[in-house]
Design a protein around this motif. Structure first.
Motif, PDB file in Angstrom:
ATOM      1  N   ASN A  39       6.019  -5.188 -10.678  1.00 54.74           N
ATOM      2  CA  ASN A  39       4.687  -4.659 -10.391  1.00 54.74           C
ATOM      3  C   ASN A  39       4.752  -3.173 -10.035  1.00 54.74           C
ATOM      4  OD1 ASN A  39       1.792  -4.980  -9.810  1.00 54.74           O
ATOM      5  ND2 ASN A  39       2.413  -4.602  -7.691  1.00 54.74           N
ATOM      6  N   GLU A  40       5.773  -2.780  -9.279  1.00 52.15           N
ATOM      7  CA  GLU A  40       5.922  -1.374  -8.924  1.00 52.15           C
ATOM      8  C   GLU A  40       6.242  -0.538 -10.156  1.00 52.15           C
ATOM      9  OE1 GLU A  40       6.215   2.098  -6.554  1.00 52.15           O
ATOM     10  OE2 GLU A  40       5.178   0.175  -6.395  1.00 52.15           O
ATOM     11  N   ALA A  43       3.113   0.018 -12.053  1.00 58.81           N
ATOM     12  CA  ALA A  43       2.262   0.989 -11.361  1.00 58.81           C
ATOM     13  C   ALA A  43       2.746   2.412 -11.614  1.00 58.81           C
ATOM     14  CB  ALA A  43       2.242   0.690  -9.862  1.00 58.81           C
ATOM     15  N   ARG A  44       4.066   2.621 -11.670  1.00 57.73           N
ATOM     16  CA  ARG A  44       4.597   3.954 -11.942  1.00 57.73           C
ATOM     17  C   ARG A  44       4.276   4.394 -13.376  1.00 57.73           C
ATOM     18  NH1 ARG A  44       8.648   5.130  -8.185  1.00 57.73           N
ATOM     19  NH2 ARG A  44       8.000   4.123  -6.240  1.00 57.73           N
ATOM     20  N   GLU A  46       1.747   3.437 -15.177  1.00 55.78           N
ATOM     21  CA  GLU A  46       0.315   3.741 -15.219  1.00 55.78           C
ATOM     22  C   GLU A  46       0.021   5.074 -14.554  1.00 55.78           C
ATOM     23  OE1 GLU A  46      -3.550   3.485 -16.201  1.00 55.78           O
ATOM     24  OE2 GLU A  46      -1.933   2.142 -16.863  1.00 55.78           O
ATOM     25  N   ARG A 111       4.186   4.909  -3.528  1.00 55.92           N
ATOM     26  CA  ARG A 111       2.947   4.130  -3.433  1.00 55.92           C
ATOM     27  C   ARG A 111       2.916   3.270  -2.174  1.00 55.92           C
ATOM     28  NH1 ARG A 111       0.862  -0.759  -5.832  1.00 55.92           N
ATOM     29  NH2 ARG A 111       2.967  -1.304  -6.476  1.00 55.92           N
TER      30      ARG A 111
END
Length: 480
Positions: A39-40, A43-44, A46, A111
């Motif tokens: 998930n991290e 997110a990076r 994106e 984040r």
């Protein structure tokens, strides 16, 4: 006889309450840790897409290159897909930076650091699961190998048979460690299933080799604590005492030594605080601004003097242009001098911290937990060296960006444009395509593997020393 002892340990271990509890726990924790890392990573990725759009929108609002220099642009380091195993330092410092004219790069925060909970407890990923939870599980597999047999009265019976003590300790340790390896291997493979079916994560051949070594390094790290539990069992007569001794060593090596090494290094190499650096930077900027203002007084006085009556308007435009060019040249010279002093100040600050980090790294390697941290974050490209490399490249790019903006500002001649154009900013409107791009250069694979394998070998050395201590202790162990 050795094979019989191994089979006995395997059979008893698989049916034990310990294995029934630990194995499902491993599956759940490793799966959650890898999903958090996945998930991290997404997110990076994106965030990288958003950076380009953010720069375009910011430039569309800018009217000239001076404004671009003041507001700056954002640059981004693409994340490694292996960060699913360890968020590492990037979870704190992030991989996005803001580059402004005539100032050091400003690294954003990770984040997770936006929340107070992360600051207090840290991240939950595969790295944390192995480093803290599974190292404790490894202790639980070994703390009663010898002392437990003595308490049950079976150790004297085993030694009454024609079985060398070397076979007994090797068989029991090997059989119990196979259980640990089996549980971790199955949990690891189950945890990899979401990664293998994730269509947005692509792994190269080298990434697959690194994944294999992450698996082997994690097993080796757990083997260190398994050996600690075995040594405690060979040095004590009661399982409770062995467990307490093992737990004490676990706390010391996982928490105390890594953090204490930094405190000791801070005493040996004191470094200035960020507040002290900011105070020096502010004083430097103020001093250079004052000197620039004094240097501009004479050109401004000549420009502001009232021209004789009847002076053609073209002559007035020419005087304005001359002032702009002279002021621009002076400003460029002073900004270059200020930047050089600012970079020197910042470089001294970083060198002090690098000395501190080298000392802390050396001391912390007394802990296998720190060795595992360095090993894993090297392979996942989320370690301290990667953060330093990113910052070094940001500083080099910031210098290039400042020179570019300075040249653009010198050639704008805004006042002349205002008088001869309907749109005063047509010739000075910035374009994204003109800005020199930032391209992050990854560290060489040779350097990365050399560092990672050194820590891997150090973990293996810890196992050898601890097992040798266990073996020699058991040769003198009293089974009565």
């Amino acid at each position: 006889m050795l094979g019989l002892i191994v089979r006995k340990e395997l059979l008893e271990g698989v049916l034990s309450f310990r294995f029934i509890i630990v194995f499902p726990t491993m599956v759940v924790l490793i799966s959650i840790g890898l999903l958090v890392g996945l998930n991290e990573y997404r997110a990076r990725v994106e965030a990288g897409r958003s950076i380009a759009q953010l720069n375009r929108e910011q430039l569309e609002r800018s009217t000239d290159w001076s404004q671009v220099g003041r507001e700056g642009i954002f640059v981004f380091k693409s994340p490694s897909p292996l960060m699913v195993f360890a968020v590492g330092v990037s979870g704190i410092v992030g991989e996005v930076a803001k580059i402004v004219d005539h100032d050091v790069p400003a690294l954003g925060k990770g984040r997770f650091t936006a929340t107070a909970t992360f600051t207090l407890f840290g991240s939950w990923d595969f790295h944390f699961v192995v480093r803290v939870v599974l190292s404790l599980a490894a202790l639980l597999f070994a703390y009663d190998l010898i002392s437990g047999e003595k308490e049950a009265g079976t150790l004297r019976l085993l030694l009454s048979n024609p079985c060398p003590r070397s076979h007994l300790i090797l068989g029991k340790a090997f059989g119990r460690f196979i259980l640990l390896v089996t549980a971790f291997s199955l949990a690891f493979l189950i945890g990899l299933i979401p990664l293998s079916i994730a269509g947005d994560v692509t792994y190269t051949v080298e990434h697959r080799w690194r994944t294999l070594f992450i698996f082997l390094g994690s097993l080796t790290y757990m083997g260190v604590f398994f050996a600690i539990g075995l040594l405690a069992s060979c040095l004590t007569n009661h399982s409770v005492v062995s467990l307490l001794s093992s737990l004490f060593m676990w706390v010391l090596l996982v928490f105390v030594v890594p953090r204490g090494s930094f405190s000791i290094a801070s005493l040996l190499h004191p470094v200035p605080t960020p507040a002290e650096l900011e105070a020096k930077r502010a004083a430097l900027v103020k001093d250079m601004a004052t000197r620039l203002t004094l240097s501009l007084e004479e050109p401004m006085r000549r420009w502001m003097s009232r021209p004789p009556s009847g002076t053609p308007i073209e002559e007035q435009y020419r005087r304005q242009q001359e002032y702009e060019k002279e002021a621009g040249r002076l400003r460029q010279l002073f900004e270059a001098e200020r930047d050089e002093k600012l970079y020197r100040l910042y470089e001294d600050y970083r060198n002090a911290h690098k000395t501190l980090d080298r000392t802390a790294t050396f001391l912390s390697r007394l802990s296998p937990s720190a060795c595992y941290d360095y090993f894993l974050t090297e392979l996942t490209e989320t370690g301290p060296r990667d953060a330093d490399s990113f910052l070094d490249q940001l500083i080099a790019y910031q210098k290039r960006f400042s020179r570019f903006i300075s040249d653009k500002k010198l050639g704008q001649e805004i006042i002349y444009v205002v008088y001869v154009k309907e749109d005063p900013f047509e010739l000075t409107r910035p374009r994204l395509s003109e800005i020199p791009p930032f391209e992050y250069r990854n560290r060489s694979w040779r350097e990365r593997w050399t560092i990672a394998l050194k820590d891997f070998a150090l973990l293996g050395l810890y196992i050898a020393v601890l097992f040798f201590g266990s073996y020699t202790s058991f040769l003198k162990y009293d089974p009565r």
